[in-house]
Design an enzyme around this catalytic site. Structure first.
Site, PDB file in Angstrom:
ATOM      1  N   GLU A  17       0.823  -1.208   0.000  1.00 17.29           N
ATOM      2  CA  GLU A  17       0.000   0.000   0.000  1.00 17.29           C
ATOM      3  C   GLU A  17       0.861   1.263   0.000  1.00 17.29           C
ATOM      4  O   GLU A  17       0.529   2.254  -0.652  1.00 17.29           O
ATOM      5  CB  GLU A  17      -0.914   0.022   1.233  1.00 17.29           C
ATOM      6  CG  GLU A  17      -2.005  -1.033   1.237  1.00 17.29           C
ATOM      7  CD  GLU A  17      -1.564  -2.333   1.912  1.00 17.29           C
ATOM      8  OE1 GLU A  17      -0.342  -2.647   1.906  1.00 17.29           O
ATOM      9  OE2 GLU A  17      -2.437  -3.045   2.425  1.00 17.29           O
ATOM     10  N   LYS A  19       3.901   1.719  -1.166  1.00 17.51           N
ATOM     11  CA  LYS A  19       4.500   1.934  -2.486  1.00 17.51           C
ATOM     12  C   LYS A  19       3.503   2.648  -3.415  1.00 17.51           C
ATOM     13  O   LYS A  19       3.828   3.639  -4.061  1.00 17.51           O
ATOM     14  CB  LYS A  19       4.881   0.578  -3.084  1.00 17.51           C
ATOM     15  CG  LYS A  19       5.331   0.645  -4.528  1.00 17.51           C
ATOM     16  CD  LYS A  19       5.329  -0.764  -5.142  1.00 17.51           C
ATOM     17  CE  LYS A  19       5.670  -0.724  -6.600  1.00 17.51           C
ATOM     18  NZ  LYS A  19       7.071  -0.352  -6.863  1.00 17.51           N
ATOM     19  N   ILE A 435      25.629  -6.077 -22.551  1.00 18.36           N
ATOM     20  CA  ILE A 435      25.688  -6.871 -21.319  1.00 18.36           C
ATOM     21  C   ILE A 435      24.638  -7.973 -21.292  1.00 18.36           C
ATOM     22  O   ILE A 435      24.670  -8.851 -20.438  1.00 18.36           O
ATOM     23  CB  ILE A 435      25.570  -5.937 -20.087  1.00 18.36           C
ATOM     24  CG1 ILE A 435      26.604  -4.813 -20.178  1.00 18.36           C
ATOM     25  CG2 ILE A 435      25.747  -6.673 -18.787  1.00 18.36           C
ATOM     26  CD1 ILE A 435      28.048  -5.273 -20.335  1.00 18.36           C
ATOM     27  N   SER A 437      20.714  -7.877 -21.760  1.00 15.92           N
ATOM     28  CA  SER A 437      19.303  -7.608 -22.006  1.00 15.92           C
ATOM     29  C   SER A 437      19.143  -6.432 -22.963  1.00 15.92           C
ATOM     30  O   SER A 437      19.967  -5.515 -22.994  1.00 15.92           O
ATOM     31  CB  SER A 437      18.587  -7.320 -20.694  1.00 15.92           C
ATOM     32  OG  SER A 437      19.177  -6.234 -20.043  1.00 15.92           O
ATOM     33  N   CYS A 647      28.156  -5.382 -11.686  1.00 15.28           N
ATOM     34  CA  CYS A 647      27.653  -4.021 -11.531  1.00 15.28           C
ATOM     35  C   CYS A 647      28.500  -3.333 -10.453  1.00 15.28           C
ATOM     36  O   CYS A 647      29.139  -3.994  -9.655  1.00 15.28           O
ATOM     37  CB  CYS A 647      26.217  -4.029 -11.063  1.00 15.28           C
ATOM     38  SG  CYS A 647      25.137  -4.998 -12.109  1.00 15.28           S
ATOM     39  N   HIS A 698      21.739   3.767 -16.885  1.00 15.41           N
ATOM     40  CA  HIS A 698      20.675   4.185 -15.958  1.00 15.41           C
ATOM     41  C   HIS A 698      20.077   5.521 -16.352  1.00 15.41           C
ATOM     42  O   HIS A 698      19.064   5.931 -15.822  1.00 15.41           O
ATOM     43  CB  HIS A 698      21.218   4.263 -14.534  1.00 15.41           C
ATOM     44  CG  HIS A 698      21.702   2.935 -14.036  1.00 15.41           C
ATOM     45  ND1 HIS A 698      23.031   2.604 -13.995  1.00 15.41           N
ATOM     46  CD2 HIS A 698      21.028   1.845 -13.625  1.00 15.41           C
ATOM     47  CE1 HIS A 698      23.149   1.363 -13.557  1.00 15.41           C
ATOM     48  NE2 HIS A 698      21.957   0.884 -13.329  1.00 15.41           N
ATOM     49  N   CYS A 730      25.836  -1.758 -18.255  1.00 16.11           N
ATOM     50  CA  CYS A 730      24.995  -2.821 -17.700  1.00 16.11           C
ATOM     51  C   CYS A 730      23.949  -3.179 -18.752  1.00 16.11           C
ATOM     52  O   CYS A 730      24.008  -2.679 -19.886  1.00 16.11           O
ATOM     53  CB  CYS A 730      24.349  -2.332 -16.398  1.00 16.11           C
ATOM     54  SG  CYS A 730      23.645  -3.651 -15.395  1.00 16.11           S
TER      55      CYS A 730
END
Ligand code: GLN
Ligand code: ZN
Length: 757
Positions: A17, A19, A435, A437, A647, A698, A730
């Site tokens: 909740e 979050k 990396i 994905s 990482c 990122h 990454c």
């Protein structure tokens, strides 16, 4: 009377909740008032769930992070947040995450640094200090929650982070000595404690987990100073330590002038009797007897066996608690209706852990007969787990016994392997790769969801994922990358994906644990001996390889990372569990090789995370962790190239261990720190190939070719250019294709320009 208490309760709520309320607030969909109502309801419910405790924690709830809360209480937010306008809550979220709700660019600031809370997977916002730092008491949060608890009839003890640990957790921004701030800090702590006493507070839990780490003389002295000064405050302090043994700090912890000491009787079990001997007779000894870090039931009878004599000796001085805050476990097992009932009967989440504590207290007070039924139930669950053929697999035991040191070694040295691999792979200088994905688009997630729900059958699902793989391969060919990947479209998560295919794993539906802010993770539960019934990744990789003449990397998650990101069993050392995972990954590596895959990457993203709290314990962890990687990787022939990925660039201090992994190629995160990683190569010649990430995945920003070239030139000053690979930091799963294509194009061009120069 035995006093039972809790150190902290998970705050996200059984259905996350908090979050959802946080995220809705940040998007401007709900008001601050509504967010606070959710928070208050959660606190109310959580206190109800802790009603069997004599003392419940107060102030452990947080809208983002308990360390940031403490900074607010101490009137100590970074200067850049101070004049950004809006409410205190806005400034709080700006420090937490860079911006609050509806923030225009003018009030957004760069967020506080986030780092791991001791050796857990929780991340806190690092307090920032400098010479000019001054503290000012801001007790509103604690006072308001105290009033709430009172109104609800809850007898609660405020929880605060102790002054020494608070300084220890922070970073000095101007290289000034953090300990120079202690005096001013203690003034505010004394004010706070006095104020709480005025409000009728009797006990305060003051957390000093820094006591389980290696402290130099100055820090130990700071403990003396702090607690001798706070002694004058009219509240009783429960000095609270957790996550490890006190060792050389044991005497210090026992001697500090406080009313009670809490020790983690799970991770420091061997120290309990010494603490009981050392602790002055007027002090309370609180023992953390229920493991707050795992999801297993406690063996109550076995615990009583050693607790009963201690109780006789200490009487009312003995308090009972979980080992640490329950922040690190899911809320309530009752929600897990879909779980296999056998396995479920072995588990305890936060609510169940408090039930166990209550049973223990009653047994000590009134005798085991008074709780005969819950004790019997517990004993049968413990016995069922101990004997279960689902936990113990003799085949696995035999395979582990058959491990020989040779399994960890390659056939030849790196130099020889390199020669063979160069012949086979025919890669250019500065080879480019990624990396693993590629963007996890909405369509991909939808496909997986439909498959899980049974809306797609196996054949349809395979066809759709194959389309994604084909698309990904086409894009990489068009970009001119040298070593391709299949893109990992079939994987929801790099650990869960493997867990789902291994015997010995189970999954919860609602077993969320806060990682930071609104981010929660649901670690898979490793309950039994690990076996790989069949190949896990070969078919996808083979298919991807069939689409191209370029080498296709097989992608696996390494055993140490799988271990570190799961809830693992407590009935054998982590190292043994890791070895079982190791054999499963090794078998997969060999299957990939047999299928003609020439390059295999084994990700050890979380290797560094598993480092013990004390540096003196690092070596033994690194020894078995590195050996696990070597065994998983090194069954291959010379011509197969092993890659690994890690990482976080902070591993200058473990670079020798990383070299011992002997991967042919390692790719690592480093672009954001401007190749800071390269410092490690000043005194150490890293022997194998290395791909220092050249751009930060990122961030949505498209990296400039020039910038990447200059990073690589910088790298080439420390690492022979013929050893260098070119790759992002990454995996690209969180990015969009519109970002990935231009970014990789620039990266490939950067590599080309280096080849000609
Ligand atoms: N192969 C994984 C990926 O690309 C590695 C992720 C990670 O290092 N965290 O997503
Ligand atoms: Zn990574």
């Amino acid at each position: 009377m035995i006093t039972t208490h809790n150190l902290g309760f998970p705050r996200i709520g059984a259905r996350r909740e908090l979050k959802f309320a946080q995220e809705a607030f940040w998007k401007g969909e709900v008001s601050a008032e509504e967010l606070n109502i959710t928070a208050r309801d959660l606190r109310r419910r959580h206190w109800q769930q802790q009603s069997s405790m004599a003392l419940a924690p107060l102030g452990d709830f947080s809208l983002y992070d308990q360390v940031l809360d403490m900074s607010v209480t101490l009137g100590h937010l970074p200067a850049r947040a101070r004049d950004t306008g809006g409410s205190e809550l806005d400034r709080y979220f700006r420090v937490a995450r860079g911006r609050s709700a509806n923030d225009s660019a003018c009030c957004a600031i760069h967020a506080g640094e986030m780092t791991k809370w001791f050796d857990t997977n929780y991340h806190y916002i690092v307090p920032e200090f400098d010479r000019a730092t001054r503290f000012r008491l801001n007790p509103q949060r604690l006072l308001a929650q105290l009033a709430e608890a009172r109104a609800q009839g809850v007898s609660a003890k405020p929880v605060i982070i102790g002054p020494v640990t608070y300084l220890w957790l922070g970073k000095s921004k101007d290289d000034s000595d953090r300990l120079a701030l202690l005096d001013d800090l203690l003034r505010v702590y004394a004010e706070l404690l006095t104020l709480l006493a005025d409000q009728g507070v009797d006990w305060v839990q003051i957390d000093e987990p820094a006591l389980v780490t290696e402290l130099d003389g100055d820090w130990r002295h700071a403990f003396h100073l702090a607690y001798h000064q706070l002694k004058a405050c009219p509240v009783r302090l429960l000095l609270t330590t957790y996550f490890g043994e006190l060792r050389e700090n044991l005497q210090l912890a026992c001697e500090l002038p406080v009313a009670g000491l809490h020790v983690d009787a799970v991770s420091a079990a061997s120290e309990v009797s010494r603490v009981a001997d050392w602790l002055p007779v007027h002090k309370v000894l609180s023992l953390g007897v229920i493991n707050g870090r795992n999801v297993w039931k406690t063996d109550l009878q076995a615990t009583l066996d050693w607790l009963e004599p201690l109780h006789q000796r200490l009487g009312e001085r003995l308090w009972l608690a979980p080992s640490c805050s329950l922040l690190h476990v899911p809320v309530d097992l009752a929600a897990e209706t879909a779980m296999d009932p056998d396995i479920r009967s072995w588990l305890a989440f936060a609510v169940q852990k408090l039930d166990e504590l209550h049973v223990l207290a009653r047994a000590l007070e009134h005798g085991r007969g008074a709780v005969a039924e819950p004790l019997a139930q517990n004993a049968s669950a413990i016995a069922s787990r101990r004997q279960s053929p689902r936990v113990h697999n003799p085949e696995v035991t035999r395979a582990i016994a058959a491990i020989t040191p040779e399994l960890g070694g390659r056939q030849s040295s790196f130099a020889q392997r390199l020669e063979t691999q160069t012949q086979h792979l025919k890669l250019p200088a500065f080879p480019t790769t990624t990396i693993g994905s590629f963007p996890q688009t909405r369509e991909i997630r939808h496909t997986r969801l439909q498959y899980r729900k049974g809306e797609l059958n196996e054949r349809e699902y395979t066809a759709r994922i194959r389309e994604e793989i084909a698309h990904c391969v086409r894009e990489q060919e068009a970009l001119g990358l040298d070593v391709l990947v299949h893109g990992e479209a079939e994987r929801n998560d790099m650990v869960e994906y493997f867990g789902e295919q291994l015997d010995g794993y189970t999954f919860s539906q609602f077993g969320w644990v806060q990682s930071y802010g609104s981010r929660c993770v649901k670690p898979p539960i490793l309950f039994g001996d690990i076996q790989r019934p069949k190949a896990m990744t070969v078919a996808w990789t083979e298919y991807a390889q069939s689409l191209t003449d370029k080498p296709m990397k097989g992608m696996l998650t390494g055993p140490v990372t799988i271990l570190n990101w799961s809830f693992v069993r407590d009935d054998q050392p982590r190292k043994d569990t890791c070895l079982q995972l190791t054999l499963a990954i090794r078998a997969e590596v060999l299957d990939l090789e047999r299928a003609g895959v020439r390059i295999i990457q084994i990700d050890e993203a979380a290797l560094r995370e598993g480092l013990p709290l004390r540096q003196s314990d690092w070596q033994s962890y690194l020894d078995w962790a590195i050996e696990a990687f070597r065994i998983s990787a090194n069954g291959v022939s010379d011509s197969t190239q092993i890659h690994t990925h890690m990482c976080y660039s902070e591993f200058n201090d473990i670079i020798e261990a990383i070299a011992r992994m002997d991967a042919d190629v390692i790719t690592i995160e480093t672009s954001r720190s401007d190749m800071e990683l390269l410092d490690a190569f000043k005194g150490f010649q890293y022997p194998n190939d290395i791909g220092p990430g050249v751009y930060d995945i990122h961030s949505p920003n498209i990296p400039e070719q020039r910038h990447m070239v200059s990073l690589l030139e910088k790298a080439a000053q420390r690492i022979p250019p013929e050893r260098l690979w070119v790759n992002p930091d990454c995996g690209l799963k969180t990015r969009h294709w519109e970002e990935v294509i231009p970014a990789l194009r620039a990266m490939v061009e950067a590599a080309h320009s280096l080849r000609v120069s």
